[in-house]
Design a protein around this motif. Structure first.
Motif, PDB file in Angstrom:
ATOM      1  N   LYS A 209       5.262  33.038   2.975  1.00 49.32           N
ATOM      2  CA  LYS A 209       6.178  33.315   4.076  1.00 49.32           C
ATOM      3  C   LYS A 209       6.248  34.818   4.367  1.00 49.32           C
ATOM      4  O   LYS A 209       6.216  35.236   5.519  1.00 49.32           O
ATOM      5  N   GLU A 210       6.313  35.629   3.321  1.00 53.11           N
ATOM      6  CA  GLU A 210       6.343  37.080   3.495  1.00 53.11           C
ATOM      7  C   GLU A 210       5.081  37.586   4.187  1.00 53.11           C
ATOM      8  O   GLU A 210       5.127  38.560   4.925  1.00 53.11           O
ATOM      9  N   ALA A 211       3.957  36.917   3.939  1.00 59.14           N
ATOM     10  CA  ALA A 211       2.692  37.305   4.567  1.00 59.14           C
ATOM     11  C   ALA A 211       2.513  36.652   5.937  1.00 59.14           C
ATOM     12  O   ALA A 211       1.480  36.831   6.574  1.00 59.14           O
ATOM     13  N   ASN A 212       3.516  35.891   6.362  1.00 57.84           N
ATOM     14  CA  ASN A 212       3.481  35.195   7.641  1.00 57.84           C
ATOM     15  C   ASN A 212       2.357  34.155   7.696  1.00 57.84           C
ATOM     16  O   ASN A 212       1.777  33.905   8.738  1.00 57.84           O
ATOM     17  N   MET A 213       2.041  33.573   6.526  1.00 57.70           N
ATOM     18  CA  MET A 213       0.985  32.560   6.439  1.00 57.70           C
ATOM     19  C   MET A 213       1.632  31.175   6.318  1.00 57.70           C
ATOM     20  O   MET A 213       2.759  31.054   5.857  1.00 57.70           O
ATOM     21  N   PRO A 214       0.911  30.113   6.706  1.00 57.29           N
ATOM     22  CA  PRO A 214       1.467  28.750   6.631  1.00 57.29           C
ATOM     23  C   PRO A 214       1.796  28.343   5.193  1.00 57.29           C
ATOM     24  O   PRO A 214       1.045  28.642   4.267  1.00 57.29           O
ATOM     25  N   ASN A 215       2.905  27.631   5.027  1.00 55.13           N
ATOM     26  CA  ASN A 215       3.423  27.284   3.700  1.00 55.13           C
ATOM     27  C   ASN A 215       2.580  26.265   2.933  1.00 55.13           C
ATOM     28  O   ASN A 215       2.721  26.132   1.734  1.00 55.13           O
ATOM     29  N   GLY A 216       1.686  25.547   3.588  1.00 57.21           N
ATOM     30  CA  GLY A 216       0.870  24.543   2.915  1.00 57.21           C
ATOM     31  C   GLY A 216      -0.529  25.012   2.581  1.00 57.21           C
ATOM     32  O   GLY A 216      -1.390  24.228   2.205  1.00 57.21           O
ATOM     33  N   LEU A 217      -0.774  26.298   2.688  1.00 58.04           N
ATOM     34  CA  LEU A 217      -2.105  26.861   2.477  1.00 58.04           C
ATOM     35  C   LEU A 217      -2.573  26.762   1.028  1.00 58.04           C
ATOM     36  O   LEU A 217      -3.767  26.668   0.768  1.00 58.04           O
ATOM     37  N   LEU A 218      -1.641  26.777   0.089  1.00 56.81           N
ATOM     38  CA  LEU A 218      -1.985  26.708  -1.336  1.00 56.81           C
ATOM     39  C   LEU A 218      -1.290  25.515  -1.991  1.00 56.81           C
ATOM     40  O   LEU A 218      -0.305  25.674  -2.701  1.00 56.81           O
ATOM     41  N   PRO A 219      -1.813  24.312  -1.780  1.00 52.24           N
ATOM     42  CA  PRO A 219      -1.173  23.111  -2.331  1.00 52.24           C
ATOM     43  C   PRO A 219      -1.551  22.892  -3.792  1.00 52.24           C
ATOM     44  O   PRO A 219      -2.165  21.892  -4.158  1.00 52.24           O
ATOM     45  N   LEU A 220      -1.217  23.837  -4.652  1.00 53.83           N
ATOM     46  CA  LEU A 220      -1.613  23.778  -6.054  1.00 53.83           C
ATOM     47  C   LEU A 220      -0.687  22.872  -6.858  1.00 53.83           C
ATOM     48  O   LEU A 220       0.447  22.616  -6.450  1.00 53.83           O
ATOM     49  N   LYS A 221      -1.184  22.417  -8.011  1.00 55.06           N
ATOM     50  CA  LYS A 221      -0.416  21.524  -8.884  1.00 55.06           C
ATOM     51  C   LYS A 221      -0.461  22.058 -10.303  1.00 55.06           C
ATOM     52  O   LYS A 221      -1.441  22.692 -10.700  1.00 55.06           O
ATOM     53  N   ASP A 222       0.577  21.751 -11.066  1.00 61.17           N
ATOM     54  CA  ASP A 222       0.642  22.183 -12.466  1.00 61.17           C
ATOM     55  C   ASP A 222       0.372  23.678 -12.609  1.00 61.17           C
ATOM     56  O   ASP A 222      -0.468  24.105 -13.411  1.00 61.17           O
ATOM     57  N   ILE A 223       1.077  24.476 -11.821  1.00 56.67           N
ATOM     58  CA  ILE A 223       0.886  25.925 -11.857  1.00 56.67           C
ATOM     59  C   ILE A 223       1.536  26.468 -13.132  1.00 56.67           C
ATOM     60  O   ILE A 223       2.684  26.168 -13.430  1.00 56.67           O
ATOM     61  N   GLU A 224       0.786  27.260 -13.864  1.00 56.94           N
ATOM     62  CA  GLU A 224       1.286  27.836 -15.108  1.00 56.94           C
ATOM     63  C   GLU A 224       1.860  29.237 -14.908  1.00 56.94           C
ATOM     64  O   GLU A 224       2.798  29.622 -15.588  1.00 56.94           O
ATOM     65  N   GLU A 225       1.263  30.005 -13.978  1.00 50.62           N
ATOM     66  CA  GLU A 225       1.708  31.382 -13.785  1.00 50.62           C
ATOM     67  C   GLU A 225       1.412  31.846 -12.365  1.00 50.62           C
ATOM     68  O   GLU A 225       0.380  31.509 -11.801  1.00 50.62           O
ATOM     69  N   VAL A 226       2.335  32.621 -11.829  1.00 51.17           N
ATOM     70  CA  VAL A 226       2.156  33.275 -10.545  1.00 51.17           C
ATOM     71  C   VAL A 226       2.556  34.728 -10.746  1.00 51.17           C
ATOM     72  O   VAL A 226       3.554  35.018 -11.406  1.00 51.17           O
ATOM     73  N   GLY A 227       1.761  35.629 -10.196  1.00 53.05           N
ATOM     74  CA  GLY A 227       2.094  37.044 -10.266  1.00 53.05           C
ATOM     75  C   GLY A 227       1.905  37.689  -8.921  1.00 53.05           C
ATOM     76  O   GLY A 227       1.037  37.275  -8.134  1.00 53.05           O
ATOM     77  N   TYR A 228       2.721  38.700  -8.624  1.00 49.35           N
ATOM     78  CA  TYR A 228       2.638  39.379  -7.335  1.00 49.35           C
ATOM     79  C   TYR A 228       2.997  40.844  -7.523  1.00 49.35           C
ATOM     80  O   TYR A 228       4.106  41.172  -7.936  1.00 49.35           O
ATOM     81  N   ASP A 229       2.035  41.713  -7.245  1.00 45.40           N
ATOM     82  CA  ASP A 229       2.264  43.157  -7.277  1.00 45.40           C
ATOM     83  C   ASP A 229       2.469  43.609  -5.838  1.00 45.40           C
ATOM     84  O   ASP A 229       1.519  43.720  -5.071  1.00 45.40           O
ATOM     85  N   ARG A 230       3.710  43.842  -5.470  1.00 41.17           N
ATOM     86  CA  ARG A 230       4.035  44.209  -4.090  1.00 41.17           C
ATOM     87  C   ARG A 230       3.418  45.547  -3.681  1.00 41.17           C
ATOM     88  O   ARG A 230       3.124  45.761  -2.510  1.00 41.17           O
ATOM     89  N   GLU A 231       3.218  46.433  -4.641  1.00 42.92           N
ATOM     90  CA  GLU A 231       2.659  47.752  -4.329  1.00 42.92           C
ATOM     91  C   GLU A 231       1.228  47.660  -3.796  1.00 42.92           C
ATOM     92  O   GLU A 231       0.869  48.312  -2.827  1.00 42.92           O
ATOM     93  N   THR A 232       0.405  46.823  -4.434  1.00 42.96           N
ATOM     94  CA  THR A 232      -0.997  46.685  -4.023  1.00 42.96           C
ATOM     95  C   THR A 232      -1.255  45.420  -3.210  1.00 42.96           C
ATOM     96  O   THR A 232      -2.322  45.291  -2.613  1.00 42.96           O
ATOM     97  N   GLY A 233      -0.310  44.468  -3.235  1.00 44.12           N
ATOM     98  CA  GLY A 233      -0.494  43.200  -2.536  1.00 44.12           C
ATOM     99  C   GLY A 233      -1.271  42.172  -3.339  1.00 44.12           C
ATOM    100  O   GLY A 233      -1.579  41.091  -2.842  1.00 44.12           O
ATOM    101  N   VAL A 234      -1.607  42.483  -4.585  1.00 42.33           N
ATOM    102  CA  VAL A 234      -2.385  41.558  -5.418  1.00 42.33           C
ATOM    103  C   VAL A 234      -1.508  40.380  -5.848  1.00 42.33           C
ATOM    104  O   VAL A 234      -0.392  40.559  -6.329  1.00 42.33           O
ATOM    105  N   VAL A 235      -2.047  39.183  -5.640  1.00 40.49           N
ATOM    106  CA  VAL A 235      -1.375  37.946  -6.032  1.00 40.49           C
ATOM    107  C   VAL A 235      -2.351  37.157  -6.890  1.00 40.49           C
ATOM    108  O   VAL A 235      -3.548  37.134  -6.615  1.00 40.49           O
ATOM    109  N   TRP A 236      -1.827  36.515  -7.942  1.00 39.03           N
ATOM    110  CA  TRP A 236      -2.658  35.585  -8.708  1.00 39.03           C
ATOM    111  C   TRP A 236      -1.865  34.339  -9.032  1.00 39.03           C
ATOM    112  O   TRP A 236      -0.652  34.371  -9.157  1.00 39.03           O
TER     113      TRP A 236
END
Length: 166
Positions: free
Chosen positions: A30-57
């Motif tokens: 949503k912050e990136a103005n992208m559609p909410n269903g773009l990453l329909p992942l399951k059993d996610i173990e970890e999410v990371g977001y570095d706002r300074e560089t924009g890196v997401v994993w």
């Protein structure tokens, strides 16, 4: 993990647990103005977001293949997906492939051409090939959580008062 260095990990917001990670993934999209269903992942173990560089994993237990029904496309998401996120753009994407005819093609960039639900989103490969689809194909209707019933809330308050009076 090319994009996700020790420095990025140390600075990033990190979340674990499937439910929280799914919610945070929607927030980042949503912050990136992208559609909410773009990453329909399951059993996610970890999410990371570095706002300074924009890196997401995003890390999930196993790879999944999802079919976007309205456009009839299969997309494969590896156990680890990484990207650099900007408003209207996801670049340096890894871990995502789309099926074209008989082969799986690596996706490297997603760009909104018209940032509205009736707009278009362009998917690009490292070789420069691209396909454009309607944004609506990647939007999932938001489901609101039901509000707590008044009877339950009243009962809980009465029980709490009864315990404190004892």
């Amino acid at each position: 993990m090319g994009l996700v260095t020790d420095e990025v990990r140390a600075r990033a917001e990190k979340y674990t647990g499937d439910e929280l990670c799914r919610e945070k993934t929607k927030v980042f999209l949503k912050e990136a103005n992208m559609p909410n269903g773009l990453l329909p992942l399951k059993d996610i173990e970890e999410v990371g977001y570095d706002r300074e560089t924009g890196v997401v994993w995003l890390k999930q237990k196993k790879s999944i293949t999802h079919k976007f029904e309205t456009i009839g496309k299969l997309v494969s998401y590896g156990t680890e997906v990484t990207a650099v996120v900007e408003v209207g753009k996801i670049k340096k994407l890894t871990g995502v492939k789309a099926k074209e005819l008989l082969i799986w093609v690596t996706l490297s960039e997603l760009v909104l051409e018209q940032p509205t639900s009736s707009g278009k989103i362009n998917f690009r490969t490292p070789t420069g090939l691209s396909r454009t689809f309607p944004v609506s194909a990647f939007v999932v209707p938001e489901v609101e959580k039901p509000a707590m019933e008044k009877n339950n809330a009243t009962t809980e308050v009465k029980e709490a008062v009864a315990v404190s009076d004892a």
